[in-house]
Design an enzyme around this catalytic site. Structure first.
Site, PDB file in Angstrom:
ATOM      1  N   GLU A   1       0.845  -1.204   0.000  1.00  0.00           N
ATOM      2  CA  GLU A   1       0.000   0.000   0.000  1.00  0.00           C
ATOM      3  C   GLU A   1       0.875   1.246   0.000  1.00  0.00           C
ATOM      4  O   GLU A   1       0.613   2.217  -0.710  1.00  0.00           O
ATOM      5  CB  GLU A   1      -0.916  -0.005   1.228  1.00  0.00           C
ATOM      6  CG  GLU A   1      -1.983  -1.078   1.159  1.00  0.00           C
ATOM      7  CD  GLU A   1      -2.703  -1.272   2.488  1.00  0.00           C
ATOM      8  OE1 GLU A   1      -3.904  -1.479   2.453  1.00  0.00           O
ATOM      9  OE2 GLU A   1      -2.051  -1.222   3.545  1.00  0.00           O
TER      10      GLU A   1
ATOM     11  N   ASP B   1     -10.798  -9.984   5.000  1.00  0.00           N
ATOM     12  CA  ASP B   1     -11.150 -11.312   5.509  1.00  0.00           C
ATOM     13  C   ASP B   1     -12.285 -11.156   6.501  1.00  0.00           C
ATOM     14  O   ASP B   1     -12.653 -10.048   6.853  1.00  0.00           O
ATOM     15  CB  ASP B   1      -9.919 -11.948   6.192  1.00  0.00           C
ATOM     16  CG  ASP B   1      -9.396 -11.091   7.342  1.00  0.00           C
ATOM     17  OD1 ASP B   1      -9.908 -11.252   8.462  1.00  0.00           O
ATOM     18  OD2 ASP B   1      -8.520 -10.242   7.116  1.00  0.00           O
TER      19      ASP B   1
END
Ligand code: SAH
Length: 252
Positions: free
Chosen positions: A13, A218
């Protein structure tokens, strides 16, 4: 407008943000590399937060004391806890809590000793700007990748933006029993991660506006580790980039 700090949780990122910045220079202080420059006409400092509450608190403190950050935005991934918070969705925090803070019976469970608080609110205007940027990101480009790139993980519906409680602790929550226990103790928690509430406490102490935005990687259950790296590469880093760009363009 001052200098906006971006804390990224994952190296992928961070790199995606640095690739977009035209002029960053590296400054090293007490461990992490800080990247100072501009983007979209705004002064920025970008840094890898490190994983966990201590790393995030140290990094946030350095941003405020050594780099004169006037606002901090944390971008990263998290496990979904809320019933309707699915992989590929984005959660923007309205408040943060340390789910592993427990000095009971001296203090109520979750309360930060000495502060008389367990939930720390984010800055409303900055968080709303981030949520608007996230909605835009999911409607155009980066959100659509979630359904195409990760068929096995993504739900059938379009990705959504949620705003509410994010909880943090020094554990990667990767079992159904653990996420069920968190849902029971904190029924309104939308997502779980490992840094946001630490950043919140530092910013609260310094009186500096901050926001936390997380793409859901998740469901914090027994499959939480599956395809984690792939999700960051294929989805989360693109969503993070679009959210930061949108926040810079449309005000914060
Ligand atoms: N295997 C990873 C470990 C990352 S730890 C690696 O190779 O680096 C997980 C990171 O994502 C933390 O920064 C945390 O904030 C966030 N996160 C995502 N899902 C999470 C979950 N289920 N529980 C806790 N943190 C989670």
């Amino acid at each position: 407008m001052g200098r906006l700090a971006i804390m990224a949780a994952m190296p992928q990122e961070l790199q995606t943000l640095l690739d977009a910045m035209p002029d960053e220079t590296r400054v090293r202080r007490a461990g992490p590399d800080f990247w100072v420059g501009h983007w979209e006409g705004r002064e920025l400092v970008v840094v890898l937060s490190g994983i966990g509450k201590v790393a995030a608190a140290t990094t946030a403190t350095l941003l405020l004391t050594e780099f004169q950050a006037t606002q901090i935005l944390f971008v990263g991934v998290a496990g979904g806890l809320g019933a309707d918070v699915q992989v590929g969705d984005v959660v923007v925090a309205t408040e943060l809590l340390q789910h592993d803070m427990d000095a009971s019976p001296l203090f109520p469970r979750f309360e930060i000793p000495g502060q008389g608080l367990s939930r720390l609110p984010t800055h409303t205007a900055l968080s709303n700007a981030v949520a608007a940027a996230a909605t835009q990101a999911l409607a155009t480009g980066s959100g659509r990748r979630t359904t195409h790139a990760l068929d096995a993980l993504a739900t059938q519906r379009d990705a959504r933006v949620h705003q509410g409680l994010i909880v943090s602790g020094d554990r990667f929550v990767s079992s159904a029993s653990e996420s069920t226990a968190l849902r029971q103790a904190l029924p309104d928690a939308l997502a779980v991660e490992m840094e946001g509430a630490a950043l919140a406490q530092v910013c609260h102490d310094f009186g500096v506006p901050f926001a936390v935005v997380r793409t859901i990687s998740d469901r914090a259950d027994d499959t939480a580790h599956v395809d984690f790296g792939r999700f960051i590469d294929e989805v989360a880093r693109h969503v993070a980039l679009d959210i930061v760009r949108g926040t810079l363009r449309h005000g914060s």
